[in-house]
Design a protein around this motif. Structure first.
Motif, PDB file in Angstrom:
ATOM      1  N   GLY A  56       0.814  -1.205   0.000  1.00 48.62           N
ATOM      2  CA  GLY A  56       0.000   0.000   0.000  1.00 48.62           C
ATOM      3  C   GLY A  56       0.846   1.252   0.000  1.00 48.62           C
ATOM      4  N   LEU A  57       0.295   2.316  -0.568  1.00 50.56           N
ATOM      5  CA  LEU A  57       0.923   3.633  -0.588  1.00 50.56           C
ATOM      6  C   LEU A  57      -0.110   4.653  -0.143  1.00 50.56           C
ATOM      7  CD1 LEU A  57       2.744   3.552  -4.047  1.00 50.56           C
ATOM      8  CD2 LEU A  57       3.803   3.347  -1.795  1.00 50.56           C
ATOM      9  N   GLY A  58       0.346   5.643   0.573  1.00 45.77           N
ATOM     10  CA  GLY A  58      -0.551   6.713   0.992  1.00 45.77           C
ATOM     11  C   GLY A  58       0.190   8.036   1.034  1.00 45.77           C
ATOM     12  N   ALA A  59      -0.531   9.116   0.802  1.00 47.54           N
ATOM     13  CA  ALA A  59       0.069  10.448   0.843  1.00 47.54           C
ATOM     14  C   ALA A  59      -0.963  11.443   1.344  1.00 47.54           C
ATOM     15  CB  ALA A  59       0.572  10.858  -0.537  1.00 47.54           C
ATOM     16  N   SER A  60      -0.484  12.433   2.069  1.00 47.00           N
ATOM     17  CA  SER A  60      -1.378  13.503   2.513  1.00 47.00           C
ATOM     18  C   SER A  60      -0.598  14.806   2.579  1.00 47.00           C
ATOM     19  CB  SER A  60      -1.977  13.184   3.889  1.00 47.00           C
ATOM     20  OG  SER A  60      -0.971  13.102   4.867  1.00 47.00           O
ATOM     21  N   VAL A  61      -1.337  15.902   2.396  1.00 44.91           N
ATOM     22  CA  VAL A  61      -0.747  17.238   2.437  1.00 44.91           C
ATOM     23  C   VAL A  61      -1.429  18.018   3.551  1.00 44.91           C
ATOM     24  CG1 VAL A  61      -0.376  19.367   1.147  1.00 44.91           C
ATOM     25  CG2 VAL A  61      -0.305  17.157  -0.040  1.00 44.91           C
ATOM     26  N   SER A  62      -0.617  18.687   4.358  1.00 45.56           N
ATOM     27  CA  SER A  62      -1.137  19.528   5.434  1.00 45.56           C
ATOM     28  C   SER A  62      -0.341  20.826   5.457  1.00 45.56           C
ATOM     29  CB  SER A  62      -1.014  18.800   6.775  1.00 45.56           C
ATOM     30  OG  SER A  62       0.346  18.668   7.137  1.00 45.56           O
ATOM     31  N   PRO A  63      -0.739  21.782   6.275  1.00 45.05           N
ATOM     32  CA  PRO A  63       0.039  23.025   6.361  1.00 45.05           C
ATOM     33  C   PRO A  63       1.493  22.795   6.774  1.00 45.05           C
ATOM     34  CG  PRO A  63      -2.105  23.328   7.377  1.00 45.05           C
ATOM     35  CD  PRO A  63      -1.977  21.869   7.042  1.00 45.05           C
TER      36      PRO A  63
END
Length: 77
Positions: A56-63
């Motif tokens: 599995g791969l996951g990505a997220s963007v936050s401040p």
């Protein structure tokens, strides 16, 4: 009065059990593939014979920035 159900049992040899339960004998290979996707994530699970592979791969963007992660697991049944 005894209300417990009665179940008849019988002995079965290992060879007979393999014949009715699928066992590991024979040349047939069962294969399967599963894919899961959602926003920011992708997962794949593959099975062939008695081996399963999950990734599995996951990505997220936050401040605070970008976060990326991945997993890989191999299982022998």
């Amino acid at each position: 009065m005894n209300l417990v159900p009665k179940v008849a049992t019988a002995e079965i040899s290992d060879a007979d059990l393999d014949a009715v339960s699928g066992g590991q004998a024979g040349a047939a290979v069962n294969a399967g593939l599963g894919v899961h996707a959602e926003a920011g994530a992708l997962g794949v699970h593959v099975e062939a014979g008695n081996v399963g592979i999950t990734g599995g791969l996951g990505a997220s963007v936050s401040p605070e920035g970008l976060s990326v992660g991945g997993t890989l697991a191999v299982t022998q049944y």
